[in-house]
Design a protein around this motif. Sequence first.
Motif, PDB file in Angstrom:
ATOM      1  N   MET A  86       9.963 -57.164 -16.611  1.00  0.00           N
ATOM      2  CA  MET A  86      10.385 -58.313 -17.402  1.00  0.00           C
ATOM      3  C   MET A  86      11.900 -58.268 -17.600  1.00  0.00           C
ATOM      4  O   MET A  86      12.468 -57.217 -17.898  1.00  0.00           O
ATOM      5  N   GLU A  87      12.531 -59.432 -17.451  1.00  0.00           N
ATOM      6  CA  GLU A  87      13.978 -59.516 -17.558  1.00  0.00           C
ATOM      7  C   GLU A  87      14.416 -59.449 -19.021  1.00  0.00           C
ATOM      8  O   GLU A  87      13.822 -60.067 -19.896  1.00  0.00           O
ATOM      9  N   LYS A  88      15.480 -58.690 -19.282  1.00  0.00           N
ATOM     10  CA  LYS A  88      16.001 -58.524 -20.637  1.00  0.00           C
ATOM     11  C   LYS A  88      16.677 -59.808 -21.101  1.00  0.00           C
ATOM     12  O   LYS A  88      17.375 -60.474 -20.334  1.00  0.00           O
ATOM     13  N   THR A  89      16.469 -60.162 -22.373  1.00  0.00           N
ATOM     14  CA  THR A  89      17.131 -61.323 -22.974  1.00  0.00           C
ATOM     15  C   THR A  89      17.773 -60.914 -24.300  1.00  0.00           C
ATOM     16  O   THR A  89      17.357 -59.951 -24.935  1.00  0.00           O
ATOM     17  N   LYS A  90      18.771 -61.689 -24.699  1.00  0.00           N
ATOM     18  CA  LYS A  90      19.409 -61.517 -26.004  1.00  0.00           C
ATOM     19  C   LYS A  90      19.670 -62.886 -26.587  1.00  0.00           C
ATOM     20  O   LYS A  90      19.948 -63.846 -25.875  1.00  0.00           O
ATOM     21  N   LYS A  91      19.612 -62.947 -27.922  1.00  0.00           N
ATOM     22  CA  LYS A  91      19.901 -64.190 -28.624  1.00  0.00           C
ATOM     23  C   LYS A  91      21.416 -64.394 -28.742  1.00  0.00           C
ATOM     24  O   LYS A  91      22.178 -63.429 -28.769  1.00  0.00           O
ATOM     25  N   ILE A  92      21.807 -65.651 -28.844  1.00  0.00           N
ATOM     26  CA  ILE A  92      23.221 -65.992 -29.050  1.00  0.00           C
ATOM     27  C   ILE A  92      23.757 -65.262 -30.281  1.00  0.00           C
ATOM     28  O   ILE A  92      24.845 -64.692 -30.250  1.00  0.00           O
ATOM     29  N   SER A  93      22.973 -65.234 -31.345  1.00  0.00           N
ATOM     30  CA  SER A  93      23.411 -64.638 -32.609  1.00  0.00           C
ATOM     31  C   SER A  93      23.627 -63.127 -32.516  1.00  0.00           C
ATOM     32  O   SER A  93      24.326 -62.551 -33.351  1.00  0.00           O
ATOM     33  N   ASP A  94      23.055 -62.473 -31.505  1.00  0.00           N
ATOM     34  CA  ASP A  94      23.213 -61.018 -31.356  1.00  0.00           C
ATOM     35  C   ASP A  94      24.633 -60.619 -30.983  1.00  0.00           C
ATOM     36  O   ASP A  94      25.006 -59.452 -31.151  1.00  0.00           O
ATOM     37  N   SER A  95      25.406 -61.542 -30.450  1.00  0.00           N
ATOM     38  CA  SER A  95      26.700 -61.168 -29.884  1.00  0.00           C
ATOM     39  C   SER A  95      27.893 -61.886 -30.506  1.00  0.00           C
ATOM     40  O   SER A  95      29.021 -61.750 -30.021  1.00  0.00           O
ATOM     41  N   ALA A 115      30.507 -58.568 -16.257  1.00  0.00           N
ATOM     42  CA  ALA A 115      30.117 -57.230 -16.692  1.00  0.00           C
ATOM     43  C   ALA A 115      30.268 -56.269 -15.517  1.00  0.00           C
ATOM     44  O   ALA A 115      29.935 -56.609 -14.378  1.00  0.00           O
ATOM     45  N   LEU A 116      30.767 -55.060 -15.796  1.00  0.00           N
ATOM     46  CA  LEU A 116      31.009 -54.067 -14.757  1.00  0.00           C
ATOM     47  C   LEU A 116      30.201 -52.798 -15.037  1.00  0.00           C
ATOM     48  O   LEU A 116      30.127 -52.342 -16.186  1.00  0.00           O
ATOM     49  N   ASP A 117      29.637 -52.225 -13.979  1.00  0.00           N
ATOM     50  CA  ASP A 117      28.903 -50.970 -14.124  1.00  0.00           C
ATOM     51  C   ASP A 117      29.878 -49.797 -14.130  1.00  0.00           C
ATOM     52  O   ASP A 117      31.107 -49.981 -14.112  1.00  0.00           O
ATOM     53  N   GLY A 118      29.352 -48.573 -14.122  1.00  0.00           N
ATOM     54  CA  GLY A 118      30.185 -47.382 -14.172  1.00  0.00           C
ATOM     55  C   GLY A 118      31.121 -47.218 -12.990  1.00  0.00           C
ATOM     56  O   GLY A 118      32.115 -46.488 -13.076  1.00  0.00           O
ATOM     57  N   ASP A 119      30.821 -47.889 -11.873  1.00  0.00           N
ATOM     58  CA  ASP A 119      31.672 -47.830 -10.683  1.00  0.00           C
ATOM     59  C   ASP A 119      32.634 -49.014 -10.596  1.00  0.00           C
ATOM     60  O   ASP A 119      33.312 -49.201  -9.582  1.00  0.00           O
ATOM     61  N   GLY A 120      32.652 -49.851 -11.649  1.00  0.00           N
ATOM     62  CA  GLY A 120      33.533 -51.016 -11.650  1.00  0.00           C
ATOM     63  C   GLY A 120      33.017 -52.179 -10.831  1.00  0.00           C
ATOM     64  O   GLY A 120      33.766 -53.099 -10.515  1.00  0.00           O
ATOM     65  N   LYS A 121      31.733 -52.171 -10.506  1.00  0.00           N
ATOM     66  CA  LYS A 121      31.110 -53.246  -9.724  1.00  0.00           C
ATOM     67  C   LYS A 121      30.379 -54.202 -10.673  1.00  0.00           C
ATOM     68  O   LYS A 121      29.819 -53.774 -11.683  1.00  0.00           O
ATOM     69  N   PRO A 122      30.370 -55.500 -10.346  1.00  0.00           N
ATOM     70  CA  PRO A 122      29.623 -56.447 -11.190  1.00  0.00           C
ATOM     71  C   PRO A 122      28.163 -56.026 -11.337  1.00  0.00           C
ATOM     72  O   PRO A 122      27.545 -55.538 -10.385  1.00  0.00           O
ATOM     73  N   THR A 123      27.641 -56.199 -12.546  1.00  0.00           N
ATOM     74  CA  THR A 123      26.262 -55.809 -12.842  1.00  0.00           C
ATOM     75  C   THR A 123      25.577 -56.904 -13.645  1.00  0.00           C
ATOM     76  O   THR A 123      26.239 -57.669 -14.360  1.00  0.00           O
ATOM     77  N   ARG A 124      24.264 -56.995 -13.520  1.00  0.00           N
ATOM     78  CA  ARG A 124      23.493 -58.046 -14.179  1.00  0.00           C
ATOM     79  C   ARG A 124      23.634 -57.984 -15.700  1.00  0.00           C
ATOM     80  O   ARG A 124      23.781 -56.891 -16.261  1.00  0.00           O
ATOM     81  N   VAL A 125      23.579 -59.159 -16.301  1.00  0.00           N
ATOM     82  CA  VAL A 125      23.626 -59.260 -17.760  1.00  0.00           C
ATOM     83  C   VAL A 125      22.307 -59.858 -18.260  1.00  0.00           C
ATOM     84  O   VAL A 125      21.614 -60.552 -17.512  1.00  0.00           O
ATOM     85  N   PRO A 126      21.957 -59.583 -19.527  1.00  0.00           N
ATOM     86  CA  PRO A 126      20.728 -60.168 -20.073  1.00  0.00           C
ATOM     87  C   PRO A 126      20.789 -61.696 -20.087  1.00  0.00           C
ATOM     88  O   PRO A 126      21.862 -62.292 -20.210  1.00  0.00           O
ATOM     89  N   ARG A 127      19.638 -62.320 -19.946  1.00  0.00           N
ATOM     90  CA  ARG A 127      19.527 -63.780 -20.103  1.00  0.00           C
ATOM     91  C   ARG A 127      19.863 -64.120 -21.551  1.00  0.00           C
ATOM     92  O   ARG A 127      19.841 -63.279 -22.426  1.00  0.00           O
ATOM     93  N   LEU A 128      20.120 -65.381 -21.795  1.00  0.00           N
ATOM     94  CA  LEU A 128      20.527 -65.846 -23.117  1.00  0.00           C
ATOM     95  C   LEU A 128      19.445 -66.747 -23.697  1.00  0.00           C
ATOM     96  O   LEU A 128      18.971 -67.673 -23.033  1.00  0.00           O
ATOM     97  N   THR A 129      19.044 -66.451 -24.944  1.00  0.00           N
ATOM     98  CA  THR A 129      18.076 -67.306 -25.638  1.00  0.00           C
ATOM     99  C   THR A 129      18.718 -67.866 -26.897  1.00  0.00           C
ATOM    100  O   THR A 129      19.697 -67.311 -27.410  1.00  0.00           O
ATOM    101  N   GLU A 130      18.186 -68.975 -27.375  1.00  0.00           N
ATOM    102  CA  GLU A 130      18.701 -69.602 -28.603  1.00  0.00           C
ATOM    103  C   GLU A 130      18.484 -68.680 -29.786  1.00  0.00           C
ATOM    104  O   GLU A 130      17.594 -67.858 -29.796  1.00  0.00           O
ATOM    105  N   GLY A 131      19.281 -68.909 -30.806  1.00  0.00           N
ATOM    106  CA  GLY A 131      19.088 -68.174 -32.048  1.00  0.00           C
ATOM    107  C   GLY A 131      20.212 -67.256 -32.374  1.00  0.00           C
ATOM    108  O   GLY A 131      21.083 -66.954 -31.659  1.00  0.00           O
TER     109      GLY A 131
END
Length: 132
Positions: free
Chosen positions: A1-10, A116-132
């Motif tokens: 399952m893909e990770k998500t975060k709410k707008i309010s979390d950040s 977003a960059l991983d430990g090697d400075g390469k682009p890495t996936r970010v969590p999806r965004l949900t309302e709230g």
Amino acid sequence: MEKTKKISDSIVDMVQLVLPNDVNLLNNLKGGTLMHWIDIAAALTASKHSNQIVATVAMDSLDFKHPIKLGEMVKLVATMVSVGNTSMKIKVEVWAENLRTGAMIMTNEANLVFVALDGDGKPTRVPRLTEG
């Protein structure tokens, strides 16, 4: 399952005081100083969302609506707008408060994009965004 975060979390609220070293000859906050503060607030939001080190990719726009004066308090509010696979768009609203009168005015709005960059400075996936 893909990770998500709410707008309010950040959301990041950042406050600065405009000191003599921050102003130009008109006693207005220097644009470059404000851009620096905006970049920091947006980067913190992107890092909170991604839990990664981030790099600024673009500042889509920066609108100057009202000057910020020496001695005023500046509040920057950075909020996630959208995410891609590795990128994040953040909106920053800038408010100035006259500490003598309590009057507040929105002075600036900016939109920035980060990756977003991983430990090697390469682009890495970010969590999806949900309302709230």
